[in-house]
Design a protein around this motif. Structure first.
Motif, PDB file in Angstrom:
ATOM      1  N   ASP A  81       0.788  -1.346  -0.138  1.00 20.30           N
ATOM      2  CA  ASP A  81      -0.080  -0.081   0.074  1.00 20.30           C
ATOM      3  C   ASP A  81       0.987   1.175   0.134  1.00 20.30           C
ATOM      4  O   ASP A  81       0.170   2.443  -0.280  1.00 20.30           O
ATOM      5  N   CYS A  82       2.347   1.287   0.472  1.00 22.43           N
ATOM      6  CA  CYS A  82       3.150   2.206   0.705  1.00 22.43           C
ATOM      7  C   CYS A  82       4.276   2.144  -0.417  1.00 22.43           C
ATOM      8  O   CYS A  82       4.741   3.538  -0.838  1.00 22.43           O
ATOM      9  N   TYR A  88      10.970   0.114  -2.178  1.00 21.78           N
ATOM     10  CA  TYR A  88      11.387  -0.177  -0.703  1.00 21.78           C
ATOM     11  C   TYR A  88      12.826  -0.481  -0.677  1.00 21.78           C
ATOM     12  O   TYR A  88      13.526  -0.029   0.075  1.00 21.78           O
ATOM     13  N   SER A 185       3.986  11.396   7.628  1.00 19.54           N
ATOM     14  CA  SER A 185       3.065  11.412   6.727  1.00 19.54           C
ATOM     15  C   SER A 185       2.040  12.174   7.129  1.00 19.54           C
ATOM     16  O   SER A 185       2.009  12.874   8.219  1.00 19.54           O
TER      17      SER A 185
END
Length: 219
Positions: A81-82, A88, A185
């Motif tokens: 989702d991120c 990553y 965030s």
């Protein structure tokens, strides 16, 4: 005779190695965890009596390469989702430290923290329902916050931060506080803690994480 003596010493040495191996396996995670400087944070933030799953995540983050960690925890923490996998891995290689974020994701998936967007709640009374569940399940308090009283204290144009501050004031009267874990965030990650624990959490120095009792936020 010498052969028997030699055999005796070899058996003793083998037994000592086996015992040492068992002890190492038993204490490895707590030892690594203590060395990481996160021991007190875990004890404060994790309401479960068994901290081993969170400690395991910390150990895996420190020991695994980025790709392996991502693949191992993607489903549990919903990492895609991120990030996608390559993004990553590249960011970790470039020096980004996401351990705090992984711990917050873990606590959220364990239903100990609530994620809220700055735009507001996804469901009516979402925050109050979460808080009352935490108070009931972990602190044996029933319906400590009344949803209607929170609603009556708000104005039509009030945003989510006003809601959180109202709830925090109501919790404070009962000896609890609403704490936000700021990951940088636009999301709030909030949890409910007894006030002494909340104050200790504010003092924790965790890389890439700012911990604040909600009422201390500036408007």
């Amino acid at each position: 005779m010498n052969q028997f003596i030699l055999l005796f010493f070899l058996l003793c040495a083998f037994s000592l190695c086996a015992v040492a191996g068992m002890n190492t396996k038993r204490i490895a995670l707590p030892y690594l965890h203590s060395q990481s400087g996160l021991s007190q944070f875990v004890q404060l933030v994790d309401k479960n009596s068994d901290h081993r799953p969170l400690i395991q995540l910390i150990d895996d983050y420190q020991q695994m390469d980025a790709m392996t960690f991502y693949r191992h925890y993607n489903q549990k923490l919903q990492l895609d989702d991120c990030f996608d996998e390559s993004e990553y891995a590249e960011e970790i290689e470039d020096g980004e430290d996401y351990l705090a974020l992984m711990m917050i994701f873990f606590l959220q998936e364990d239903n100990q923290l609530l994620q809220l967007d700055w735009k507001g709640e996804e469901e009516e009374y979402q925050t109050v329902h979460f808080i009352n569940r935490i108070l009931r399940d972990y602190f044996h308090q029933n319906d400590a916050v009344n949803a209607q009283s929170v609603e009556q204290a708000m104005q039509p144009d009030d945003d989510i931060l006003v809601l959180l501050k109202i709830v925090d004031r109501k919790l404070k009267a009962r000896g609890y506080r609403l704490v936000n874990f700021d990951t940088g965030s636009d999301q709030y990650y909030i949890g409910v803690f007894p006030e002494p624990t909340a104050r200790k959490l504010e003092q924790q120095k965790v890389n890439q994480l700012e911990i604040t009792i909600v009422s201390r936020f500036e408007d």
